[in-house]
Design an enzyme around this catalytic site. Structure first.
Site, PDB file in Angstrom:
ATOM      1  N   HIS A  50       0.866  -1.201   0.000  1.00 40.07           N
ATOM      2  CA  HIS A  50       0.000   0.000   0.000  1.00 40.07           C
ATOM      3  C   HIS A  50       0.901   1.249   0.000  1.00 40.07           C
ATOM      4  CE1 HIS A  50      -3.119   2.772   1.349  1.00 40.07           C
ATOM      5  NE2 HIS A  50      -4.002   1.800   1.495  1.00 40.07           N
TER       6      HIS A  50
ATOM      7  N   GLU B 264      -0.518   1.522  -5.484  1.00 46.29           N
ATOM      8  CA  GLU B 264      -0.337   0.260  -4.760  1.00 46.29           C
ATOM      9  C   GLU B 264      -0.289  -0.934  -5.712  1.00 46.29           C
ATOM     10  OE1 GLU B 264      -3.505   0.153  -1.816  1.00 46.29           O
ATOM     11  OE2 GLU B 264      -3.620   2.336  -1.878  1.00 46.29           O
TER      12      GLU B 264
HETATM   13  O1  TA6 Z   1      -6.103   1.618  -0.680  1.00 52.06           O
HETATM   14  C1  TA6 Z   1      -7.066   2.546  -0.375  1.00 52.06           C
HETATM   15  C2  TA6 Z   1      -7.701   2.233   0.958  1.00 52.06           C
HETATM   16  O2  TA6 Z   1      -8.193   0.914   0.986  1.00 52.06           O
HETATM   17  C3  TA6 Z   1      -8.761   3.282   1.249  1.00 52.06           C
HETATM   18  O3  TA6 Z   1     -10.062   2.775   1.205  1.00 52.06           O
HETATM   19  C4  TA6 Z   1      -8.352   3.915   2.541  1.00 52.06           C
HETATM   20  O4  TA6 Z   1      -9.200   4.011   3.553  1.00 52.06           O
HETATM   21  C5  TA6 Z   1      -6.955   3.472   2.734  1.00 52.06           C
HETATM   22  O5  TA6 Z   1      -6.734   2.304   2.008  1.00 52.06           O
HETATM   23  C6  TA6 Z   1      -6.247   3.550   4.051  1.00 52.06           C
HETATM   24  O6  TA6 Z   1      -6.626   2.517   4.903  1.00 52.06           O
HETATM   25  P1  TA6 Z   1      -6.129   2.485   6.385  1.00 52.06           P
HETATM   26  O7  TA6 Z   1      -6.741   1.259   6.991  1.00 52.06           O
HETATM   27  O8  TA6 Z   1      -4.631   2.411   6.351  1.00 52.06           O
HETATM   28  O9  TA6 Z   1      -6.604   3.776   7.017  1.00 52.06           O
END
Ligand code: TA6
Length: 284
Positions: free
Chosen positions: A154, A256
Site C-alpha cells: 500500500h 499500490e
Molecule cells: O487503498 C485505499 C484504501 O483501501 C482506502 O479505502 C483507505 O481508507 C486506505 O486504504 C487507508 O486505509 P487504512 O486502513 O490504512 O486507514
C-alpha cells in the site's frame, strides 16, 4: 552498512545505506519507511502524525496488506487490510555490499493470528536497497489446507503537489471506482487527482508518477500483482484521519501493487507464492 536502532519500545528500525541509496525499515509491521536514492530526496511519504505503537498501523511508507485487502470479506469486525502490518516481524537475514543492502523479515502464524485467520503460514519480505528499491513478498503455506490471500504493498509516495502530478501507464484500463456509488469505469489518459480518489485498476502495467514540482518521475513496476490501486483521501477524509495532518493529502499519493478481488490467489499446502514490486526514481 546496516544498523539497527530503536524508535521506542515497540518499534525497531533497520537503516540500510550504500553508495546508491539509503532506506529505513521498521521490524514492527514489516514496513519500509524511507527510500532515498543517492543525491535525491525521499521517494516515500510518512505522516508527521503517524503513530508508531503496537496495535496501530504506521501511516505512510509501505504497509503490507495481507491476507486480505480493505475490509475482511465476511467479518467487518476484523482489522482493515489484514493483520501483518500490526505484527512484530523478525529479522531472518541481512546482506550488504558497496552498492546494495538487503534485509529479509519474516512473520509466522501464532495462536493469536490463528484466532482471526485459522491457517499456518510464514510470510517473508525481502527489501533490497540500491539503484532501485525492490520488495519481494513470499507467502508460504505451512498447513494442510489451501488458503486464499488478497494482498498489497500500500505504498505512500512523497510528491510535491498532488494537483500537479500525473500517473501514466493506466490509460485504457478499467477500474473499480470506490468513491460514491461503486461502479466500473475506463481510464482515459493519465490519472490526475482533483478530489477524493480510490480506484482499483485492473492493470499490472508499470506506472510512472510524474511530479513536476519535485522534478522527478517514480516508476512502479510489479510481478504477480494484477491490480494497481490509486488512492488520495483529499480534504475531508484527511481531516477525519487522526494520524494524518489536514494538509498532507497534498504531498502524498498511494500507488499500490495489489492482488485483490477476483485476483486473490490460493496457496496450496507446502507451496510458496512470490510477488514483487520495484520502485525507481529518475530526475526529469
Ligand atoms: O487503498 C485505499 C484504501 O483501501 C482506502 O479505502 C483507505 O481508507 C486506505 O486504504 C487507508 O486505509 P487504512 O486502513 O490504512 O486507514
Amino acid at each position: 552498512m546496516i544498523t539497527h536502532q530503536r524508535r521506542n519500545a515497540d518499534v525497531e528500525i533497520i537503516e540500510l545505506k550504500n553508495a546508491r541509496a539509503s532506506a529505513a525499515v521498521s521490524v514492527y509491521g514489516g514496513h519500509v519507511l524511507s527510500y532515498v536514492p543517492a543525491g535525491g530526496t525521499d521517494a516515500l511519504f510518512v505522516s508527521e502524525q503517524s503513530l508508531f505503537e503496537s496495535g496501530k498501523a504506521i501511516r505512510g511508507g509501505i504497509p503490507v496488506c495481507w491476507p486480505w485487502f480493505g475490509p475482511h470479506p465476511t467479518d467487518p469486525s476484523l482489522p482493515l487490510h489484514g493483520f501483518v502490518r500490526t505484527l512484530q516481524w523478525a529479522v531472518a537475514d541481512e546482506r550488504d555490499s558497496a552498492d546494495s543492502s538487503e534485509v529479509t523479515l519474516e512473520c509466522r502464524s501464532t495462536d493469536a493470528t490463528k484466532k482471526i485467520w485459522p491457517h499456518d503460514f510464514r510470510v517473508t519480505l525481502t527489501v533490497s536497497v540500491g539503484t532501485r528499491l525492490v520488495l519481494t513478498l513470499e507467502t508460504h503455506n505451512l498447513g494442510n489446507e489451501p488458503f486464499a490471500v488478497a494482498d498489497a504493498f500500500h505504498t505512500y509516495f512523497r510528491i510535491g503537489d498532488v494537483t500537479r502530478v500525473a500517473v501514466s501507464g493506466l490509460a485504457g484500463s478499467s477500474y473499480d471506482d470506490r468513491v460514491g456509488e461503486p461502479c466500473v469505469r475506463q481510464q482515459a489518459g493519465d490519472v490526475t487527482i482533483e478530489g477524493e480518489t480510490n480506484r482499483i485498476y485492473h492493470s499490472a502495467t508499470a506506472c510512472d508518477i510524474v511530479d513536476p514540482s519535485l522534478g522527478r518521475s517514480i516508476t512502479v513496476s510489479k510481478e504477480a500483482f494484477p491490480e494497481t490501486v490509486v488512492w488520495n483521501p483529499w480534504i475531508e477524509r484527511a481531516k477525519a484521519m487522526t494520524d494524518f495532518m489536514d494538509d498532507e493529502y497534498r504531498t502524498m499519493i498511494c500507488v499500490e501493487a495489489a492482488s485483490v478481488g477476483a485476483d486473490s490467489f490460493t496457496v496450496k499446502p507446502g507451496a510458496t507464492v512470490s510477488q514483487r514490486m520495484t520502485v525507481s526514481v529518475k530526475p526529469t
